[in-house]
Enzyme design. Structure first.
Site, PDB file in Angstrom:
ATOM      1  N   HIS A 229      35.898  45.179  -8.116  1.00 21.95           N
ATOM      2  CA  HIS A 229      34.997  44.370  -8.935  1.00 21.95           C
ATOM      3  C   HIS A 229      34.463  45.151 -10.132  1.00 21.95           C
ATOM      4  CE1 HIS A 229      31.439  46.496  -7.309  1.00 21.95           C
ATOM      5  NE2 HIS A 229      32.103  46.496  -6.182  1.00 21.95           N
ATOM      6  N   ASP A 230      34.319  44.456 -11.240  1.00 19.80           N
ATOM      7  CA  ASP A 230      33.667  44.960 -12.454  1.00 19.80           C
ATOM      8  C   ASP A 230      34.439  46.070 -13.161  1.00 19.80           C
ATOM      9  OD1 ASP A 230      30.975  43.450 -12.279  1.00 19.80           O
ATOM     10  OD2 ASP A 230      31.122  44.419 -10.323  1.00 19.80           O
TER      11      ASP A 230
ATOM     12  N   GLY B 264      34.599  50.125  -7.703  1.00 18.23           N
ATOM     13  CA  GLY B 264      33.912  49.203  -8.589  1.00 18.23           C
ATOM     14  C   GLY B 264      33.411  49.856  -9.863  1.00 18.23           C
TER      15      GLY B 264
END
Length: 267
Positions: free
Chosen positions: A128-129, A146
């Site tokens: 994520h991200d 992340g």
């Protein structure tokens, strides 16, 4: 009704596609693939078999997605609220090989992002991200935590692992099995245990057309950084030095990997 023109697509009868998904022209979808909505898939993209594309995914044009890829599943973040609308944004002409996984972001206004012309080999993972530039290569089993940032034309060797919030600059080469826990200066090769900066990525720079005088200026920057001097104001404003200065202005959350000790330094 599926938001696409069936006459310009090839969809296997076993594929399951949400009627609210948007597919461009000349998209192909293989057997047993599942595409949720909202999802947008650009023209000429090829999607193989047994793939799952979760909600909140934007795929550009002419991407090639191989079997068993999963895009847009929930972030592996225990604090994440699954009811928040967050996205994955992927550019054009990327190749995702077997078993690649890409998770959507934790922030509504900032998607997990991949640029153009990347090559993501089998079982690499993008958490994520993450923000990944253009022409990036992740070799088999490379894993990104992340919030990792990867610059243009970086190459991560097989089974390399990148800690969350680490930044890897443009044109970096990470050695296979490397465990990167801090930021990596652009244009360099890193490896070893613990990971260290060794030298400029000469081959990658040459392939990118960075040679001659531009390379010489970059070499000066490398030695200044190696000696602990991050003030590059004395160097000519080549495109590489401008990028390097801007990259250094961003506050590091992880610190920087050290430089390898040369034999002459040990005398």
């Amino acid at each position: 009704m599926l938001q696409a023109n069936f006459s310009t697509m090839s969809i296997h009868p076993t594929a399951i596609i949400d009627p609210n998904a948007t597919l461009g022209q000349n998209v192909t979808v293989g057997p047993y693939t599942v595409i949720h909505a909202p999802v947008t898939i650009g023209d000429g993209t090829s999607i193989g078999s047994h793939i799952v594309i979760h909600p909140y995914v934007q795929l550009g044009a002419q991407n090639k997605i191989h079997s068993y890829v999963v895009i847009g599943d929930l972030p592996q973040d225990l604090s994440f609220d699954k009811n928040i609308e967050t996205w994955v944004s992927i550019g054009d002409r990327n190749i995702l090989r077997e078993g690649v996984t890409i998770h959507r972001s934790t922030h509504p206004n900032c998607p997990t992002k991949i640029g153009n012309d990347g090559y993501f080999m089998a079982y690499s993972h993008i958490a994520h991200d993450c923000s990944i530039g253009n022409h990036v290569i992740l070799t088999n089993n490379a894993l990104l935590g992340g919030h990792v940032e990867i610059g243009d034309r970086a190459v991560l060797g097989g089974s390399s692992v990148i800690h969350q919030h680490a930044r890897i600059g443009a044109y970096v080469m990470v050695q296979g099995n490397g465990s990167v826990g801090q930021d990596v200066f652009p244009y360099t090769i890193v490896g070893g245990h613990p990971v260290s900066h060794y030298r400029l990525n000469v081959v990658g720079l040459r392939r990118g057309g960075i040679q001659g005088h531009r390379y010489q200026i970059l070499e000066q920057a490398f030695w200044q950084l190696r000696n602990g001097n991050r003030d590059l104001s004395n160097l000519e404003n080549t495109p590489e030095i401008t990028y390097l200065r801007d990259w250094l202005l961003v506050k590091s959350k992880r610190g920087f990997h050290r430089f390898a000790i040369e034999k002459e330094d040990q005398k």
